[in-house]
Design an enzyme around this catalytic site. Structure first.
Site, PDB file in Angstrom:
ATOM      1  N   ASP A 129      -1.884  63.152  32.118  1.00 35.41           N
ATOM      2  CA  ASP A 129      -0.427  63.173  31.964  1.00 35.41           C
ATOM      3  C   ASP A 129       0.167  63.693  30.588  1.00 35.41           C
ATOM      4  OD1 ASP A 129       1.818  60.646  31.626  1.00 35.41           O
ATOM      5  OD2 ASP A 129       1.368  61.584  28.875  1.00 35.41           O
TER       6      ASP A 129
ATOM      7  N   LYS B 187       8.433  62.904  33.376  1.00 38.05           N
ATOM      8  CA  LYS B 187       7.850  63.125  34.116  1.00 38.05           C
ATOM      9  C   LYS B 187       6.979  62.589  34.141  1.00 38.05           C
ATOM     10  CE  LYS B 187       4.676  64.084  31.303  1.00 38.05           C
ATOM     11  NZ  LYS B 187       4.005  63.519  30.421  1.00 38.05           N
TER      12      LYS B 187
HETATM   13  P1  NAP Z   1       5.492  53.571  26.375  1.00 37.01           P
HETATM   14  O1  NAP Z   1       5.662  54.202  25.272  1.00 37.01           O
HETATM   15  O2  NAP Z   1       4.742  52.713  27.400  1.00 37.01           O
HETATM   16  O3  NAP Z   1       7.169  53.265  27.332  1.00 37.01           O
HETATM   17  C1  NAP Z   1       7.209  53.297  28.595  1.00 37.01           C
HETATM   18  C2  NAP Z   1       7.991  51.609  28.319  1.00 37.01           C
HETATM   19  O4  NAP Z   1       8.682  51.286  30.315  1.00 37.01           O
HETATM   20  C3  NAP Z   1       7.839  50.558  27.858  1.00 37.01           C
HETATM   21  O5  NAP Z   1       7.880  50.349  26.465  1.00 37.01           O
HETATM   22  C4  NAP Z   1       8.461  49.043  28.869  1.00 37.01           C
HETATM   23  O6  NAP Z   1       9.959  49.258  27.949  1.00 37.01           O
HETATM   24  C5  NAP Z   1       8.461  50.181  29.960  1.00 37.01           C
HETATM   25  N1  NAP Z   1       7.823  49.118  31.144  1.00 37.01           N
HETATM   26  C6  NAP Z   1       6.307  49.687  31.226  1.00 37.01           C
HETATM   27  N2  NAP Z   1       5.540  49.448  32.668  1.00 37.01           N
HETATM   28  C7  NAP Z   1       7.062  48.921  33.030  1.00 37.01           C
HETATM   29  C8  NAP Z   1       6.629  48.518  34.657  1.00 37.01           C
HETATM   30  N3  NAP Z   1       6.084  47.710  35.109  1.00 37.01           N
HETATM   31  N4  NAP Z   1       8.365  48.125  35.025  1.00 37.01           N
HETATM   32  C9  NAP Z   1       9.134  48.577  34.080  1.00 37.01           C
HETATM   33  N5  NAP Z   1       9.705  48.952  33.214  1.00 37.01           N
HETATM   34  C10 NAP Z   1       8.363  48.863  32.937  1.00 37.01           C
HETATM   35  O7  NAP Z   1       5.762  55.775  28.191  1.00 37.01           O
HETATM   36  P2  NAP Z   1       6.422  56.788  27.877  1.00 37.01           P
HETATM   37  O8  NAP Z   1       5.174  56.674  26.086  1.00 37.01           O
HETATM   38  O9  NAP Z   1       7.699  56.950  26.811  1.00 37.01           O
HETATM   39  O10 NAP Z   1       5.795  57.430  28.876  1.00 37.01           O
HETATM   40  C11 NAP Z   1       6.879  57.135  29.715  1.00 37.01           C
HETATM   41  C12 NAP Z   1       6.784  58.163  30.307  1.00 37.01           C
HETATM   42  O11 NAP Z   1       7.311  59.621  29.716  1.00 37.01           O
HETATM   43  C13 NAP Z   1       5.296  58.750  30.917  1.00 37.01           C
HETATM   44  O12 NAP Z   1       5.544  59.505  32.364  1.00 37.01           O
HETATM   45  C14 NAP Z   1       5.081  59.564  30.196  1.00 37.01           C
HETATM   46  O13 NAP Z   1       4.069  60.552  30.692  1.00 37.01           O
HETATM   47  C15 NAP Z   1       6.716  60.665  29.674  1.00 37.01           C
HETATM   48  N6  NAP Z   1       6.342  61.384  28.912  1.00 37.01           N
HETATM   49  C16 NAP Z   1       5.921  61.039  27.401  1.00 37.01           C
HETATM   50  C17 NAP Z   1       6.096  61.275  26.586  1.00 37.01           C
HETATM   51  C18 NAP Z   1       5.685  60.889  25.043  1.00 37.01           C
HETATM   52  O14 NAP Z   1       5.608  61.438  23.818  1.00 37.01           O
HETATM   53  N7  NAP Z   1       5.312  59.547  24.711  1.00 37.01           N
HETATM   54  C19 NAP Z   1       6.988  62.835  26.515  1.00 37.01           C
HETATM   55  C20 NAP Z   1       7.164  62.908  27.378  1.00 37.01           C
HETATM   56  C21 NAP Z   1       7.780  61.603  28.576  1.00 37.01           C
HETATM   57  P3  NAP Z   1      11.240  48.062  28.056  1.00 37.01           P
HETATM   58  O15 NAP Z   1       9.812  47.226  27.426  1.00 37.01           O
HETATM   59  O16 NAP Z   1      11.684  48.271  27.523  1.00 37.01           O
HETATM   60  O17 NAP Z   1      10.933  47.642  30.215  1.00 37.01           O
END
Ligand code: NAP
Length: 310
Positions: free
Chosen positions: A168, A90
């Protein structure tokens, strides 16, 4: 036979939830990772691009896309074109049009598309939904206040256009509300507070109107600047006087002050369980409602500049 699934984007949520849940779910086998930074897992190949993975591992059945939302549409299109079922973290996409296109694409190809809204996967939320099913809601008070530094350390994408800002987390509340309310609500007004040095809101106050046009007091208060205890509460006041309160992000339910349910969150276990059912049935599950409410808040919202955030 276990579904061979690959994770694309191995950031916070992939590491906090997807990897451990896949590891303990016999119906799924982690086949590969796609990671720009080259994040690895023992015994599992990591690829720099999804295209490379599809070429080297043609027997991957499904992908879970855990990147920031703006990158997801292109990655999901590529996965569908490669014949893979798709789970979307999401919010599913950056725009409504992208999600509509993915939905049609998956349907045309006979593949499963699943928009996960993790906060919906709580027993307390399911019970609340039953209690509200035949009720009229006269009051809704969403208070979703958390500390962005704690939950999004070092993440710059959340402040970019398409990063959703405080929506978010706020969209989690809206995913619960759109799931439990017996009738749709519409955004009536929104005030979006955007730090002078960012492109996305740090706080938002919304009011809603009900579909039936009858008097109701429906509002939401999202804020990313909360220190100390975090608040994720949704209180509904029903026409018969009952007060139904979900707290702790949907993990706890009280009705008229009496505890009805409280369980440690097992949202991602339930998400993967549901995905396995969808895969067995070859059925998609695309819930657009929470994203639509956020899009509407941006459409009718008044943007106010506030203090820079560092
Ligand atoms: P994050 O820590 O920034 O992780 C996203 C990962 O996606 C990055 O570490 C990178 O991983 C990859 N990425 C970044 N930019 C990219 C691009 N332009 N193209 C392709 N890959 C890219 O973010 P996150 O907190 O995990 O959140 C990701 C999603 O999960 C969001 O939509 C958020 O709403 C959802 N979410 C997050 C949480 C939370 O607690 N943080 C909870 C539920 C849902 P690599 O270097 O491995 O490619």
């Amino acid at each position: 036979m276990a579904t061979r699934i690959a994770l694309i984007g191995v950031g916070k949520i992939a590491q906090d939830q997807h990897l451990p849940v896949i590891a303990k779910t016999p119906r799924f086998e982690l086949a590969g990772l796609v990671s720009q930074r080259g994040i690895t897992q023992p015994g599992v190949p990591t690829f720099a691009t999804a295209a490379e993975m599809y070429e080297k591992l043609p027997d991957v059945d499904a992908v879970a896309i855990c990147t920031p939302p703006p990158a997801r549409y292109r990655i999901a299109k590529e996965a569908l074109a490669a014949g893979k079922h798709v789970m979307l973290e999401k919010p599913p996409t950056a725009t409504l049009s992208e999600l509509a296109d993915l939905t049609l694409d998956a349907e045309t190809r006979g593949l499963v598309l699943f928009t996960t809204w993790h906060s919906q996967y709580n027993r307390a939320v399911a019970i609340a939904r039953k209690h509200l099913a035949t009720s009229r809601v006269e009051g809704l008070d969403i208070v979703w206040k958390e500390d962005v530094r704690r939950w999004h350390p070092g993440q710059e994408w959340i402040w970019q256009p398409g990063g959703f800002g405080v929506f978010d987390p706020g969209i989690n509340a809206l995913s619960i509300v759109s799931y439990i309310l017996p009738a749709p609500i519409f955004v009536e007004s929104a005030i979006l507070s955007v730090p002078a040095n960012k492109a996305a809101p740090i706080a938002a106050q919304l009011t809603f109107k009900p579909a039936d046009g009858l008097p109701a007091d429906l509002k939401a208060d999202f804020d990313w600047r909360q220190d100390g205890e975090q608040t994720w509460d949704i209180t509904t006041r029903l026409a018969d006087g009952r007060i139904v309160k979900l707290s702790r992000g949907g993990a706890r339910l009280e009705i008229d002050g009496q505890l009805m349910a409280e369980e440690p969150p097992a949202e991602y276990e339930a998400i993967y369980e549901h995905f396995s059912v969808l895969l067995a049935r070859r059925q998609s599950d695309v819930d657009v409602a929470p994203l639509r409410l956020v899009a509407d808040a941006f459409l009718v919202g008044k943007q106010l500049s506030c203090e820079p955030f560092t």
